[in-house]
Motif scaffolding. Structure first.
Motif, PDB file in Angstrom:
ATOM      1  N   TYR A  42       0.813  -1.212   0.000  1.00 20.76           N
ATOM      2  CA  TYR A  42       0.000   0.000   0.000  1.00 20.76           C
ATOM      3  C   TYR A  42       0.854   1.273   0.000  1.00 20.76           C
ATOM      4  CZ  TYR A  42      -3.648  -3.277   1.585  1.00 20.76           C
ATOM      5  OH  TYR A  42      -4.519  -4.327   1.707  1.00 20.76           O
ATOM      6  N   ALA A 100       1.866   3.219  -2.100  1.00 21.95           N
ATOM      7  CA  ALA A 100       1.452   4.318  -2.985  1.00 21.95           C
ATOM      8  C   ALA A 100       0.643   5.374  -2.248  1.00 21.95           C
ATOM      9  CB  ALA A 100       0.637   3.762  -4.159  1.00 21.95           C
ATOM     10  N   VAL A 101       0.149   5.062  -1.048  1.00 26.20           N
ATOM     11  CA  VAL A 101      -0.630   6.051  -0.296  1.00 26.20           C
ATOM     12  C   VAL A 101       0.255   7.066   0.428  1.00 26.20           C
ATOM     13  CG1 VAL A 101      -2.450   4.351   0.073  1.00 26.20           C
ATOM     14  CG2 VAL A 101      -0.797   4.791   1.903  1.00 26.20           C
ATOM     15  N   LEU A 116      -0.090  10.451  -0.902  1.00 27.18           N
ATOM     16  CA  LEU A 116      -1.476  10.855  -0.699  1.00 27.18           C
ATOM     17  C   LEU A 116      -1.718  11.247   0.752  1.00 27.18           C
ATOM     18  CD1 LEU A 116      -3.306   8.115  -2.809  1.00 27.18           C
ATOM     19  CD2 LEU A 116      -2.635  10.423  -3.494  1.00 27.18           C
ATOM     20  N   ARG A 162      -3.550  14.616   1.370  1.00 30.18           N
ATOM     21  CA  ARG A 162      -4.923  14.568   1.889  1.00 30.18           C
ATOM     22  C   ARG A 162      -4.873  14.551   3.408  1.00 30.18           C
ATOM     23  NH1 ARG A 162      -6.608  10.072  -2.577  1.00 30.18           N
ATOM     24  NH2 ARG A 162      -8.248   9.460  -1.091  1.00 30.18           N
ATOM     25  N   ILE A 199      -7.705   6.188   3.179  1.00 34.82           N
ATOM     26  CA  ILE A 199      -7.102   6.406   1.865  1.00 34.82           C
ATOM     27  C   ILE A 199      -6.790   5.061   1.219  1.00 34.82           C
ATOM     28  CG2 ILE A 199      -5.175   7.416   0.596  1.00 34.82           C
ATOM     29  CD1 ILE A 199      -4.937   9.528   2.792  1.00 34.82           C
ATOM     30  N   ILE A 200      -6.248   4.126   2.007  1.00 34.61           N
ATOM     31  CA  ILE A 200      -5.985   2.781   1.497  1.00 34.61           C
ATOM     32  C   ILE A 200      -7.282   2.150   1.019  1.00 34.61           C
ATOM     33  CG2 ILE A 200      -5.270   0.447   2.154  1.00 34.61           C
ATOM     34  CD1 ILE A 200      -3.282   1.735   4.112  1.00 34.61           C
ATOM     35  N   GLU A 201      -8.330   2.315   1.821  1.00 35.26           N
ATOM     36  CA  GLU A 201      -9.638   1.764   1.481  1.00 35.26           C
ATOM     37  C   GLU A 201     -10.102   2.266   0.116  1.00 35.26           C
ATOM     38  OE1 GLU A 201     -13.666   1.109   4.030  1.00 35.26           O
ATOM     39  OE2 GLU A 201     -12.982   3.185   3.846  1.00 35.26           O
ATOM     40  N   ALA A 202      -9.974   3.570  -0.103  1.00 34.99           N
ATOM     41  CA  ALA A 202     -10.454   4.175  -1.339  1.00 34.99           C
ATOM     42  C   ALA A 202      -9.589   3.838  -2.546  1.00 34.99           C
ATOM     43  CB  ALA A 202     -10.535   5.693  -1.169  1.00 34.99           C
ATOM     44  N   GLU A 203      -8.274   3.820  -2.345  1.00 32.88           N
ATOM     45  CA  GLU A 203      -7.358   3.647  -3.468  1.00 32.88           C
ATOM     46  C   GLU A 203      -7.166   2.193  -3.877  1.00 32.88           C
ATOM     47  OE1 GLU A 203      -6.012   6.138  -5.264  1.00 32.88           O
ATOM     48  OE2 GLU A 203      -7.201   7.498  -4.017  1.00 32.88           O
ATOM     49  N   PHE A 204      -7.385   1.261  -2.957  1.00 36.73           N
ATOM     50  CA  PHE A 204      -7.111  -0.149  -3.252  1.00 36.73           C
ATOM     51  C   PHE A 204      -8.368  -1.020  -3.233  1.00 36.73           C
ATOM     52  CE2 PHE A 204      -3.006   1.518  -2.079  1.00 36.73           C
ATOM     53  CZ  PHE A 204      -2.119   0.835  -2.904  1.00 36.73           C
TER      54      PHE A 204
END
Length: 243
Positions: free
Chosen positions: A150, A152-153, A156, A160, A168-173
């Motif tokens: 994860y 890549a967050v 972000l 954010r 953010i992990i929830e949304a992006e992955f």
């Protein structure tokens, strides 16, 4: 910006409470009504009401509304958390300032301490959370540990500032936070944390460890947050099962 609008609205509502427009024991207008009255989004209204809750001015109950509890606020934060949404909303009322980032392979000691897999690849994002009205008194220090898949967050998380890293992990992955395991314990502020949080070293503090798990019970993130004792109060409500 949303952070400015919600603070402005919170001040306006606080002034209305202090002036007697909304007496103690009365209910504030609904989110929809406040949104129409002040020409702001319902998201801004929710953040403003959360601010009033933190100050001890109001309380919220489902199917009842927002009740005025006091005309004078208290220093610090008192937050009632009953759901993942409550926790995510709390993050929106403060801003994260990332101070350190580390990518590492978990040794046995670290794995045991944070529930990681020995030899697994992880990253750590360390930050302070601040409120625009009290920039000299950071609310907390947080270390977030998460699997390297994860990573890549990380940028972000810096951009954010008002979102939980787990969210953010929830949304992006495409993950879903289904459970949060929480442990609360008393600790003493170390010299390093005391300097960072502008609080006396050796003073009692509240440490909250949260493990965020997805729909497959996999660990998405582990956060370890330390709050100086006078800046945060955790409120939890328990109800007897019906039946």
């Amino acid at each position: 910006m949303i952070s400015v609008r919600y603070l402005q609205l919170a001040r306006q509502l606080s002034d209305a409470i202090n002036s007697g427009q909304y007496p103690v024991g009365s209910l504030l207008p609904t989110e929809h009504e406040l949104s129409e009255m002040y020409q702001v989004s319902r998201h801004t209204v929710r953040a403003a009401i959360a601010r009033l809750q933190e100050q001890g001015l109001v309380s919220r109950k489902k199917r009842v509304g927002t009740r005025v509890e006091s005309v004078t606020g208290h220093k610090g934060y008192s937050q009632a958390l009953a759901s993942v949404a409550d926790l995510a909303h709390l993050a929106q009322t403060q801003e994260r300032e990332v101070r350190e980032v580390e990518q590492f392979v978990a040794d046995i000691a670290r794995a045991q301490r944070f529930g990681l897999q020995p030899g697994g690849k992880y990253f750590r994002v360390s930050s302070v959370r601040v409120d625009s009205e009290h920039p000299g008194e950071p609310m907390c220090w947080t270390d977030v540990y998460s699997p390297d898949e994860y990573a890549a967050v990380i940028p972000l998380a810096k951009a954010r500032k008002g979102e939980l890293i787990a969210a953010i992990i929830e949304a992006e992955f495409g993950q879903i936070i289904t459970t949060i395991e929480q442990r609360v314990e008393a600790v003493l502020l170390t010299d390093v944390l005391a300097e960072t949080l502008n609080s006396p070293a050796g003073e009692p503090a509240l440490q909250i460890t949260r493990v965020y798990r997805n729909q497959d019970a996999g660990m998405m993130a582990v956060s370890v947050t330390v709050h100086p004792r006078e800046r945060f109060t955790l409120v939890m409500q328990m109800a007897r099962d019906k039946g």
